[in-house]
Design a protein around this motif. Structure first.
Motif, PDB file in Angstrom:
ATOM      1  N   LEU A 210       0.844  -1.202   0.000  1.00 31.26           N
ATOM      2  CA  LEU A 210       0.000   0.000   0.000  1.00 31.26           C
ATOM      3  C   LEU A 210       0.876   1.248   0.000  1.00 31.26           C
ATOM      4  O   LEU A 210       0.645   2.197  -0.734  1.00 31.26           O
ATOM      5  N   LEU A 211       1.915   1.217   0.834  1.00 32.26           N
ATOM      6  CA  LEU A 211       2.780   2.387   0.951  1.00 32.26           C
ATOM      7  C   LEU A 211       3.511   2.664  -0.361  1.00 32.26           C
ATOM      8  O   LEU A 211       3.729   3.816  -0.729  1.00 32.26           O
ATOM      9  N   GLU A 212       3.872   1.594  -1.052  1.00 37.28           N
ATOM     10  CA  GLU A 212       4.565   1.797  -2.329  1.00 37.28           C
ATOM     11  C   GLU A 212       3.689   2.555  -3.321  1.00 37.28           C
ATOM     12  O   GLU A 212       4.180   3.293  -4.165  1.00 37.28           O
ATOM     13  N   LEU A 213       2.381   2.356  -3.189  1.00 30.68           N
ATOM     14  CA  LEU A 213       1.473   3.011  -4.127  1.00 30.68           C
ATOM     15  C   LEU A 213       1.425   4.525  -3.941  1.00 30.68           C
ATOM     16  O   LEU A 213       0.967   5.244  -4.824  1.00 30.68           O
ATOM     17  N   PHE A 214       1.900   4.992  -2.791  1.00 25.63           N
ATOM     18  CA  PHE A 214       1.850   6.436  -2.550  1.00 25.63           C
ATOM     19  C   PHE A 214       2.666   7.221  -3.572  1.00 25.63           C
ATOM     20  O   PHE A 214       2.559   8.430  -3.666  1.00 25.63           O
ATOM     21  N   ASP A 215       3.511   6.527  -4.310  1.00 27.90           N
ATOM     22  CA  ASP A 215       4.314   7.219  -5.324  1.00 27.90           C
ATOM     23  C   ASP A 215       3.504   7.462  -6.602  1.00 27.90           C
ATOM     24  O   ASP A 215       4.030   7.982  -7.585  1.00 27.90           O
ATOM     25  N   SER A 216       2.226   7.100  -6.577  1.00 22.19           N
ATOM     26  CA  SER A 216       1.379   7.302  -7.759  1.00 22.19           C
ATOM     27  C   SER A 216       1.365   8.765  -8.175  1.00 22.19           C
ATOM     28  O   SER A 216       1.432   9.665  -7.353  1.00 22.19           O
TER      29      SER A 216
END
Lengths: 495, 587
Positions: free
Chosen positions: A207-213
């Motif tokens: 989930l946290l990795e997606l914050f780079d969207s």
């Protein structure tokens, strides 16, 4: 953990799957079973998680399942699981003409699921939680495509760089999945004790990795979801904090590139306000090692507001940290970036607003040395912003109390502005402040003035002396050749 | 002389300066550390200066960076290698600071010092330092430690070596991804110092862990190390350990990982030997050439030549060539451009027949590409093809491509093609040049963009060098000189510039009979900028021509210019006169 989940994936693109699903529409119970069966089936791990590599384009049709209202309560949870597994099919959205009907079936199913979760009618069973996490993982956890603007590969004359962020074409589905996940996590029907097995460290990392969207809508969804996860899963709190810190470290120390810093800080804003007093050492380290260094990257402007909010939250909790924060700001004070400097001054004012006398006295000398430079800044906005500090009654009060320490430091800066600043507004403001000091303490002002005259002479003298000292040093040095055992490395800077 | 008797406290000067508010002064004093050290002498440097520096670590990052850099070359000032270890404490502290550049520089300096230190000193001082950093509480220390192992390891006794390997293994599993990334980055360097026996066990298990890290960024760095590691291993071990990993990576879900593999793959071919290359790496590479992500294809396409060179021509023709064909019509212009920049190199690999049959159509289609970079990249590597099949087969298509590029609306494109004109001329031969390209070269001298005119003047010079003065006199000089009468002063200036470049190439005689009269004539121009450029050109011609010519023609002209109403003209004219006197004096 996630791997386990993936291993249980149904073959989403196989015929049998859709057959099972269509059969299951006749009997929800069968659906539950068929789900179980296909769980054990082949793992299409690669395919599912790599939609970027192979957009799932050869999906055979999917059939809608019966609506929730048409089945007895006892069957609803099984139907819920079936519907979730139906949504594990991902579509190629780059071609809008493909699978139109199927896409719509999935969309409607997702809407149904959202409604069902929102109704909050029954506790989620363990298989239901597993199915939910799996469905979210398949749909959400993806690798973002390369950002052509950021990479230096593009050499097309720079005419077609529109600055639109790249949006995932699958957003219509993604949005619903996010909504579903949010409702699910916030639902009172979700038992955190059971769910923590599935919403685990690996799930949270992804989930946290997606914050780079690049898509602000996506980051907004993530922010809300992560916030709820943080609220609901006490056991994961240290892990979440640590993982976010790692993102911050990487951003500050290694890459200076991340799209979601503002959102992550926003989450922290409310996390900080929940810290217990006295503050734990871990949290103070966070302030000192993470939040303050976050002032350094040049993209500060993007997340400045959120960062500044976090800092204020900290100081509201523990006002004694003010001098530490200010000394941190002084450490990262921008040298060439005037826009950042104005931001720093804004944050500084906010901190000074609430600072105690003791804390102020602790930091005032280095602070006003820096402010002296800002007053003289050739960028008029910086100079102006600094001088506006004197419009603040609390700050003026602090200065007035400590005028004996402060005035001698900034007196030269004020004089220099009056003598030679190019901007009339700045000169004007400086005059006002000078007047303010005269009214405050005329005797002190006069003595400072005298001191200033004296210092100017001394300064020139000192520069002379310094030059002389170095000259002498160099002479002495040249008389004493180095007798090391290695060849002498003479740096080109010395002559 | 009385000054010398005064006691001098070099450290006091430094301390005083380092207290200054002005960062520039603090920086200056650090930059002159070596002066202070020499003034102090070795012993006092060791006992006073270095301890002082160890404590002065709360300064601006910029000052710390300068300190770290200076200390790296400080060994001679502390009394040579036997005292080098006194330099370690200040650098150790600097290895723990927040700012990355300071830490990197400190590690670099430590490595530099460590490489000179005596073995026993390394064991007594350097290795304990590495161990301290590796167990540092804050991650910055641990990050720095990873870059020091390769210096420490070789001189360690057996027991200590085992310990160091264990510690490195722990760093690779550190809690902080930052540390793991640093460990992954430095693994290749460290592995190169480790004995073969341990390489297969300890290092490979560490490597395996890194390749399975849950952080993309760590895995990415592990791929980067693949090739370096592969070269250290025996081919069979490389096949057993590295090959499966890289083949797996080539299908990773993250395009960044695949991109990295595409960049590294050809290096691994050497390490694994021809058989495994054929069975494993070629299919993997072909997959990457057909990757869904353009970024990966760009990386892969840029390596087709290097990769083909390793393979046998048959394999290259069978497996790589079909992909090359596909790539030449790729939807991404950057992929085509990357391909175009290397594809010419495939000609020598494939041999004449395959080149004519298979590659030539691709060249031709790329030469007609709508994207100028693609065409340029083909033209820039023309010589490689010429060696294999001769230029004749291409020249038909070449000319339209060149002409179109020569008139491209982006000046950078025009600039690029000008740079290649001498190469083209040498490849195509005088005849071809005379017919087709000569006019273009003249046209560029009148381009609207200065850089183009500048490059065009230079081009004329390079052509003269290539084909010799006689040819130049016949084919280009008359046209160039014609333009000295252009109504636009900027174009006249370009010609003056061209003349100054041509003069040394054409030699004394041609210069004084053909070029000089034009320059002297230009001294009567109505534009002052032309006139002072005349002065500059004359100055550059003076050393080339006979002294009599200087006296009879150049000097009078300069004297006249030195009395010009314009101040700049007078300035440059008198400067030229001065230099002519100097030339005379020295000869």
């Amino acid at each position: 953990m996630l791997k386990q989940i993936f291993n249980k994936l149904p073959k989403k693109s196989s015929k049998t799957d859709s057959d099972e699903l269509s059969r299951s529409s006749e009997s929800p119970q069968a659906a539950g079973k068929s789900q179980q069966r296909s769980n054990g089936g082949g793992a299409s791990l690669k395919r599912a998680s790599s939609s970027a590599v192979f957009p799932a384009s050869m999906v055979s049709g999917i059939e809608p399942l019966v609506p929730f209202k048409d089945v007895p309560n006892a069957e609803k949870m099984n139907l819920f699981v079936s519907k979730l597994s139906l949504c594990c099919v991902t579509f190629d959205f780059t071609d809008p003409s493909k699978n139109i009907a199927d896409k719509d079936v999935k969309r409607k199913t997702l809407v149904e699921l959202v409604d069902f979760v929102a109704s909050g009618s029954m506790r989620f069973s363990e298989p239901a939680i597993l199915a939910m996490c799996r469905m979210c993982a398949i749909n959400l956890f993806r690798v973002f495509p390369p950002n052509y603007r950021a990479n230096g590969v593009v050499a097309s004359g720079g005419e077609n760089d529109d600055d639109d962020p790249m949006f995932d074409p699958a957003w219509p589905h993604l949005q619903l999945v996010y909504e579903l996940l949010l409702k699910f996590i916030s639902s009172s029907c979700l038992d955190a004790k059971v769910a923590k097995k599935y919403i685990d460290h690996s799930f949270i990392s992804k989930l946290l990795e997606l914050f780079d969207s690049e898509d602000p809508r996506e980051r907004d969804c993530l922010k809300t979801i992560l916030h709820r996860v943080y609220g609901k899963f006490m056991v994961h709190r240290p892990f979440i904090r640590k993982s976010i810190n790692n993102i911050f470290y990487r951003f500050v120390i290694e890459t200076e590139k991340h799209n979601g810093i503002a959102e992550l800080l926003e989450i922290f804003g409310s996390v900080i306000s929940g810290f217990a007093l006295p503050l734990k050492e871990e949290h103070k380290i966070f302030l000192w090692r993470v939040l303050i260094p976050l002032h350094k990257p040049k993209s500060l402007g993007v997340y400045f507001q959120q960062l500044s909010f976090c800092i204020t939250q900290f100081l509201e909790k523990e006002p004694k940290l003010a001098s530490i924060v200010i000394s941190g700001l002084l450490k990262y004070w921008p040298v060439t970036n005037s826009q950042k400097e104005v931001m720093f001054l804004g944050e500084l004012e906010e901190i000074l607003e609430g600072i105690s006398m003791v804390e102020f006295q602790r930091i005032m000398v280095p602070l006003f040395l820096r402010l002296g430079c800002c007053i003289n800044s050739l960028h008029f906005q910086v100079a102006e912003r600094t001088l506006f500090l004197w419009n603040n009654d609390h700050i003026v009060n602090l200065i007035a109390h400590n005028r004996h320490a402060i005035l001698p430091i900034i007196f030269p800066a004020l004089e220099r502005n009056i003598k030679s600043h190019w901007n009339p507004a700045v000169v004007n403001l400086t005059h006002n402040i000078r007047k303010m000091f005269v009214e405050m303490d005329e005797k002190l002002f006069v003595s400072c003035h005298a001191q200033y005259k004296e210092d100017e002479a001394i300064l020139i003298l000192e520069a002379e002396k310094r030059k002389e000292a170095w000259k002498q040093l160099e002479q002495v040095a040249s008389l004493k050749p180095v007798i090391g055992n290695t060849a002498v490395l003479v740096s080109p800077l010395m002559t | 002389m009385a000054m010398v008797d005064q006691p001098l406290y070099p450290i006091a000067v430094l301390i005083d300066e380092l207290k200054n508010e002005d960062i520039q002064l603090r920086l200056n004093s650090i930059r002159r550390l070596s002066t202070i050290a020499r003034a102090l002498g070795e012993e006092r440097t060791r006992k006073e200066l270095i301890p002082f520096l160890s404590e002065n670590n709360d300064d601006d990052d910029e000052v710390l960076l300068a300190t770290a850099e200076e200390l790296g070359v400080f060994v001679p000032y502390v009394g040579g290698v036997e005292h080098a270890s006194v330099l370690l404490p200040p650098l150790e502290t600097l290895c723990t600071v927040e700012e990355t550049c300071v830490r990197d520089k400190s590690v670099e300096s430590l490595c530099r010092i460590g490489a000179q230190m005596r073995e026993q000193d390394l064991v007594d001082h350097f290795i304990p330092l590495v161990k301290r950093l590796a167990s540092g509480e804050w991650f910055t220390a641990r990050v720095s430690s990873c870059g020091l192992f390769h210096i420490a390891y070789p001189s360690a006794p057996e027991a200590l070596k085992t310990e160091l390997r264990t510690i490195y293994g722990q760093l690779c599993q550190d809690d902080m991804p930052m540390v793991r990334r640093s460990a992954a980055t430095n693994l290749g360097k460290f592995a190169a110092t480790v004995e073969a026996a341990h390489l297969k066990t300890d290092i490979m298990s560490v490597f395996d862990d890194l390749t399975q890290d849950d952080q993309d960024s760590v895995r990415l760095l592990a791929v980067e190390g693949c090739a370096a590691l592969g070269k250290l291993l025996e081919p069979q071990d490389c096949v057993a350990h590295i090959l499966p990993v890289i083949v797996n990576f080539s299908q990773d879900k993250s395009w960044r990982v695949r991109y990295m593999v595409a960049n590294q793959l050809y290096e691994l071919c050497e390490a694994v030997g021809p058989d495994s290359t054929k069975t494993e790496l070629v299919p993997a590479y072909v997959r990457l050439l057909r990757d869904n992500e353009a970024e990966v294809r760009i990386a892969a396409a840029g390596k087709v030549t290097k990769f083909s060179r390793i393979l046998s021509p048959e394999l290259a023709i069978q497996h790589i060539l079909p992909c090359v064909k596909e790539l030449s019509t790729d939807s991404s212009q950057h992929v085509r451009s990357a391909l175009a920049s290397v594809i010419m190199g495939m000609a020598p690999v494939l041999g004449k027949d395959a080149t004519i049959e298979q590659l030539l159509p691709i060249f031709l289609s790329l030469l007609k590409d709508e994207f100028p970079d693609v065409r340029l990249n083909i033209i820039s590597k023309l010589d490689q093809v010429n060696q294999v099949i001769g230029i004749d087969l291409l020249s038909q298509s070449l000319l339209p491509a060149i002409v179109e590029l020569a008139e491209d609306r982006h000046w950078r494109v025009r600039l690029a093609i000008i740079e290649y004109i001498p190469l083209l001329a040498s490849q195509l031969g005088v005849g071809f040049f005379d017919d087709k390209l000569g006019a273009l070269c003249m046209q560029w001298l009148k381009d609207k963009v200065y850089s183009i005119r500048d490059a065009a003047a230079n081009n004329v010079k390079r052509l003269a060098e290539e084909f010799g003065p006689e040819w130049a006199m016949q084919h280009i000089i008359p046209q160039v000189l014609d333009m000295i009468n252009d109504p636009h002063y900027l174009y006249r200036m370009t010609i003056l510039h061209a003349i100054s470049l041509l003069a040394p190439v054409l030699g004394s005689e041609i210069t004084s009979t053909n070029l000089l009269p034009l320059v002297v004539n230009a001294a009567k121009d109505r534009v002052p900028n032309i006139k002072f450029n005349v002065a500059k050109v004359l100055q550059s011609i003076i050393p080339i021509v006979e002294e009599s010519v200087v006296e009879s023609t150049i000097k009078p002209c300069l004297v006249e210019l030195s009395e010009d109403p314009d101040v700049d003209v007078r300035f440059f004219a008198s400067q030229a006169l001065q230099s002519s006197d100097q030339v005379k004096m020295s000869s």
